[in-house]
Design an enzyme around this catalytic site. Structure first.
Site, mmCIF file in Angstrom:
data_model
loop_
_atom_site.group_PDB
_atom_site.id
_atom_site.type_symbol
_atom_site.label_atom_id
_atom_site.label_comp_id
_atom_site.label_asym_id
_atom_site.label_seq_id
_atom_site.Cartn_x
_atom_site.Cartn_y
_atom_site.Cartn_z
ATOM 1 N N ASP A 1 9.935 1.075 50.434
ATOM 2 C CA ASP A 1 10.227 -0.093 51.010
ATOM 3 C C ASP A 1 11.336 -0.218 52.036
ATOM 4 O OD1 ASP A 1 12.277 -1.292 49.408
ATOM 5 O OD2 ASP A 1 10.750 -2.431 48.481
ATOM 6 N N ARG B 1 14.393 -0.072 37.139
ATOM 7 C CA ARG B 1 14.922 -0.207 38.308
ATOM 8 C C ARG B 1 15.709 0.937 38.478
ATOM 9 N NH1 ARG B 1 19.538 -3.781 41.075
ATOM 10 N NH2 ARG B 1 19.861 -2.578 42.893
ATOM 11 N N HIS C 1 2.618 22.081 43.722
ATOM 12 C CA HIS C 1 2.081 21.382 42.402
ATOM 13 C C HIS C 1 3.399 20.900 41.696
ATOM 14 C CE1 HIS C 1 0.210 21.484 38.198
ATOM 15 N NE2 HIS C 1 -0.080 20.515 38.860
ATOM 16 N N TYR D 1 9.513 -4.719 45.837
ATOM 17 C CA TYR D 1 8.948 -3.629 44.916
ATOM 18 C C TYR D 1 7.880 -2.873 45.400
ATOM 19 C CZ TYR D 1 11.891 -5.980 41.584
ATOM 20 O OH TYR D 1 12.859 -6.904 40.965
ATOM 21 N N GLY D 2 7.898 -2.550 46.915
ATOM 22 C CA GLY D 2 7.049 -1.599 47.411
ATOM 23 C C GLY D 2 7.264 -0.256 47.472
ATOM 24 N N ASN D 3 7.445 0.256 46.292
ATOM 25 C CA ASN D 3 8.162 1.672 46.138
ATOM 26 C C ASN D 3 7.016 2.354 45.107
ATOM 27 O OD1 ASN D 3 10.483 0.911 47.567
ATOM 28 N ND2 ASN D 3 10.984 -0.154 45.642
#
Length: 142
Positions: free
Chosen positions: A30, A109, A22, A131-133
């Site tokens: 990306d 960023r 947890h 920006y596929g993060n």
């Protein structure tokens, strides 16, 4: 093989998700992300998009209900209010799949890189959209 588990969740990734506790965080990144140089274990998933991986992970991992930001994305450089296509996809997937469907929050960023460096692991996908993060904080079951 196992039933009802997306086959893009490799044995290594399933073991990692199960071992996380947890509050631990995992990054889905990306293809451009500096995953190997940040420090956490890097799990390669080159044949998958970040959206596919997010959907698969959220089917087996709960999001933390006790924090305001269990899903964090990276802000667009010089346009922090912009919502890239990958992030819009992430928001839709979270609403459809997550046990705790909340809107994503975003980090600048370099703040995102700093946070990712403390994650339990990074899953580097073959995602080519910018920006596929996303960083996900694991919740509890029960």
């Amino acid at each position: 093989m196992l039933r009802n588990i997306d086959p893009i969740l490799s044995p290594e990734l399933l073991k990692t998700l199960r071992a996380m506790g947890h509050g631990d965080e995992i990054v889905i990144a990306d293809a451009n992300f500096p995953a190997s140089s940040l420090g956490p274990t890097c799990i390669r998933a080159d044949g998958s998009s970040a959206s596919e991986m997010l959907r698969a992970v959220l089917q087996v991992m709960p999001l933390d209900r006790y924090v305001a930001d269990p899903a964090l994305t990276m802000q667009v450089v010089d346009a922090p209010e912009e919502v890239p296509a990958a992030v819009a996809d992430f928001n839709t997937i979270i609403q459809e799949v997550a046990d705790n469907p909340v809107p994503t929050q975003s980090l600048e960023r370099f703040a995102f890189y700093d946070r990712a460096a403390t994650a339990y692991a990074v899953v580097q996908t073959g995602e080519t959209r910018l920006y596929g993060n996303i960083i996900l904080k694991k919740g509890v079951i029960g």
